[in-house]
Design an enzyme around this catalytic site. Structure first.
Site, PDB file in Angstrom:
ATOM      1  N   LYS A 222       7.338 -18.358   7.263  1.00 38.96           N
ATOM      2  CA  LYS A 222       6.165 -17.729   6.646  1.00 38.96           C
ATOM      3  C   LYS A 222       4.973 -18.679   6.531  1.00 38.96           C
ATOM      4  O   LYS A 222       3.876 -18.252   6.170  1.00 38.96           O
ATOM      5  CB  LYS A 222       6.518 -17.213   5.247  1.00 38.96           C
ATOM      6  CG  LYS A 222       7.769 -16.350   5.167  1.00 38.96           C
ATOM      7  CD  LYS A 222       7.601 -15.065   5.929  1.00 38.96           C
ATOM      8  CE  LYS A 222       8.767 -14.110   5.767  1.00 38.96           C
ATOM      9  NZ  LYS A 222       8.986 -13.626   4.442  1.00 38.96           N
TER      10      LYS A 222
ATOM     11  N   THR B 249      13.648 -11.407   0.270  1.00 37.75           N
ATOM     12  CA  THR B 249      13.785 -12.690  -0.428  1.00 37.75           C
ATOM     13  C   THR B 249      13.838 -12.458  -1.937  1.00 37.75           C
ATOM     14  O   THR B 249      14.677 -13.031  -2.641  1.00 37.75           O
ATOM     15  CB  THR B 249      12.608 -13.627  -0.070  1.00 37.75           C
ATOM     16  OG1 THR B 249      12.362 -13.555   1.344  1.00 37.75           O
ATOM     17  CG2 THR B 249      12.920 -15.058  -0.461  1.00 37.75           C
TER      18      THR B 249
ATOM     19  N   GLU C  39       2.374  -4.909  -6.227  1.00 35.71           N
ATOM     20  CA  GLU C  39       2.662  -6.352  -6.320  1.00 35.71           C
ATOM     21  C   GLU C  39       1.430  -7.120  -6.797  1.00 35.71           C
ATOM     22  O   GLU C  39       1.534  -8.057  -7.592  1.00 35.71           O
ATOM     23  CB  GLU C  39       3.108  -6.890  -4.957  1.00 35.71           C
ATOM     24  CG  GLU C  39       4.490  -6.398  -4.549  1.00 35.71           C
ATOM     25  CD  GLU C  39       4.865  -6.733  -3.120  1.00 35.71           C
ATOM     26  OE1 GLU C  39       6.055  -6.795  -2.824  1.00 35.71           O
ATOM     27  OE2 GLU C  39       3.955  -6.910  -2.280  1.00 35.71           O
TER      28      GLU C  39
ATOM     29  N   LYS D 257       0.668 -10.197   2.263  1.00 36.19           N
ATOM     30  CA  LYS D 257       1.839  -9.496   1.771  1.00 36.19           C
ATOM     31  C   LYS D 257       1.755  -8.032   2.221  1.00 36.19           C
ATOM     32  O   LYS D 257       0.730  -7.596   2.710  1.00 36.19           O
ATOM     33  CB  LYS D 257       1.893  -9.563   0.232  1.00 36.19           C
ATOM     34  CG  LYS D 257       2.314 -10.941  -0.258  1.00 36.19           C
ATOM     35  CD  LYS D 257       2.428 -11.013  -1.774  1.00 36.19           C
ATOM     36  CE  LYS D 257       3.267  -9.938  -2.393  1.00 36.19           C
ATOM     37  NZ  LYS D 257       4.637  -9.812  -1.817  1.00 36.19           N
TER      38      LYS D 257
ATOM     39  N   GLY E   2      10.993  -6.862  -1.388  1.00 33.35           N
ATOM     40  CA  GLY E   2      11.346  -7.504  -0.131  1.00 33.35           C
ATOM     41  C   GLY E   2      12.691  -8.205  -0.215  1.00 33.35           C
ATOM     42  O   GLY E   2      13.298  -8.314  -1.285  1.00 33.35           O
TER      43      GLY E   2
ATOM     44  N   ASP F   8       7.786 -13.255  -6.231  1.00 31.09           N
ATOM     45  CA  ASP F   8       7.608 -12.347  -5.103  1.00 31.09           C
ATOM     46  C   ASP F   8       7.661 -13.107  -3.784  1.00 31.09           C
ATOM     47  O   ASP F   8       7.422 -14.321  -3.749  1.00 31.09           O
ATOM     48  CB  ASP F   8       6.264 -11.608  -5.231  1.00 31.09           C
ATOM     49  CG  ASP F   8       6.280 -10.248  -4.553  1.00 31.09           C
ATOM     50  OD1 ASP F   8       7.195  -9.988  -3.747  1.00 31.09           O
ATOM     51  OD2 ASP F   8       5.378  -9.443  -4.827  1.00 31.09           O
TER      52      ASP F   8
HETATM   53  C1  5RP Z   1       6.515  -6.267   0.354  1.00 25.66           C
HETATM   54  C2  5RP Z   1       6.143  -7.701   0.428  1.00 25.66           C
HETATM   55  C3  5RP Z   1       7.244  -8.673   0.616  1.00 25.66           C
HETATM   56  O1  5RP Z   1       7.256  -9.551  -0.452  1.00 25.66           O
HETATM   57  C4  5RP Z   1       7.009  -9.413   1.902  1.00 25.66           C
HETATM   58  O2  5RP Z   1       6.944  -8.473   2.953  1.00 25.66           O
HETATM   59  C5  5RP Z   1       8.127 -10.432   2.170  1.00 25.66           C
HETATM   60  O3  5RP Z   1       9.319  -9.753   2.400  1.00 25.66           O
HETATM   61  P1  5RP Z   1      10.643 -10.524   2.835  1.00 25.66           P
HETATM   62  O4  5RP Z   1      11.036 -11.393   1.697  1.00 25.66           O
HETATM   63  O5  5RP Z   1      11.622  -9.420   3.118  1.00 25.66           O
HETATM   64  O6  5RP Z   1      10.319 -11.320   4.072  1.00 25.66           O
HETATM   65  O7  5RP Z   1       5.009  -8.088   0.356  1.00 25.66           O
HETATM   66  O8  5RP Z   1       5.382  -5.468   0.206  1.00 25.66           O
END
Ligand code: 5RP
Length: 274
Positions: A167, A74, A149, A140, A72, A127
């Site tokens: 979030k 972040t 993950e 997630k 993702g 993550d």
């Molecule tokens: C991918 C995930 C990501 O960690 C989640 O969607 C967060 O993504 P982002 O940091 O782009 O908001 O679970 O499977």
């Protein structure tokens, strides 16, 4: 169940650092930001918050560690910060990627990679998440990488989740669906079961391809939306895990040990589980 016990403000003190060069969402230069519409400004705020959390996460890595590398946008920033640290401090760090995308990004940033075959025990997993509640429970899988993950996070002594403030939720399922990864031949029975459980299931379809998203495992994803959020995440977890044809789903319960919430002012709220 793990829950928040301590909070540390790890307000970043490195000055006007940041600004990842390979920003995933792209940051417009500061001098034009004054004229941007508020929507763009809020996406810039979010991006700053993501980078703050990502930098704080990268700072948790120590020499000699094996680290789970999430997926993702972040986490992508965290990989960039970590790559810089490995280079600047000559750190001996190895990463286990959770997706093909992360594997490629990690290589770009010079992070040495290993696998759970060679390194089944990890010191840390970093993550992102789509939702996090007060009890450190997560949704997630908006990026479809939740199955790997979860495996990687499970193998880590510490599972550190990095998010921006959008979030944070009081009830899981209010903003994001729960992704359920299924064998293609089981898609219809699983969708019927989700429907019976009060969800609105849809097969995730690809943007740049006609048809379903195919995961790194070659499977499909059903996104289960719960109109009023998820009343009992534990019960839903059990129900999904018991369902034949389901590889895994995006509820991460009793797994996160730390949550780093980056803020648009570049401060970071670090919550640790007891
Ligand atoms: C991918 C995930 C990501 O960690 C989640 O969607 C967060 O993504 P982002 O940091 O782009 O908001 O679970 O499977």
């Amino acid at each position: 169940m793990r829950g928040p016990s301590t909070r540390h403000d790890v307000r970043a003190d490195q000055g006007p650092r940041r600004r990842c060069q390979n920003a995933i969402d792209g940051c417009p230069p500061q001098h034009i930001s004054d004229t941007l519409p508020s929507l763009t400004r809020s996406s810039m705020d979010r991006d700053t918050a993501k980078q703050a959390a990502a930098e704080a996460a990268a700072q948790l890595v120590r020499d000699g560690m094996c680290v789970g590398l999430g997926s993702g946008s972040t986490t992508a920033y965290a990989l960039e910060f970590l790559g810089r640290r490995i280079q600047a401090e000559d750190l001996d760090v190895q990463g286990v990627p959770t997706s093909f995308a992360t594997e490629r990004r990690a290589r770009t940033h010079g992070i040495p990679l290993t696998s759970l075959d060679d390194t089944p025990s990890l010191d840390l997993a970093l993550d992102g998440a789509d939702e996090v509640d007060d009890a450190f429970r997560l949704i997630k899988g908006a990026g479809g990488a939740h199955a790997r993950e979860k495996v990687v996070a499970h193998q880590a002594d510490r599972f550190v989740v990095l998010v921006d403030p959008t979030k944070e939720v009081s009830r899981l399922g209010t903003q994001f669906p729960v992704p359920v990864e299924v064998l293609p031949m089981a898609a219809t029975p699983v969708m019927n079961a989700l429907d019976a459980a009060g969800a609105t299931p849809t097969l995730r379809t690809a943007d740049a391809k006609d048809g379903p998203v195919v995961t790194d495992q070659g499977l499909w994803i059903i996104d289960a939306r719960f109109p009023d959020g998820i009343e009992n995440p534990d019960a839903l977890n059990r129900r999904l895990c018991d369902r034949p044809g389901v590889l895994d789903h995006g509820l991460f319960l009793d797994m996160a040990t730390d949550v780093l919430v980056g803020r648009p002012d570049e401060s970071v709220d670090h919550r640790s589980a007891s």
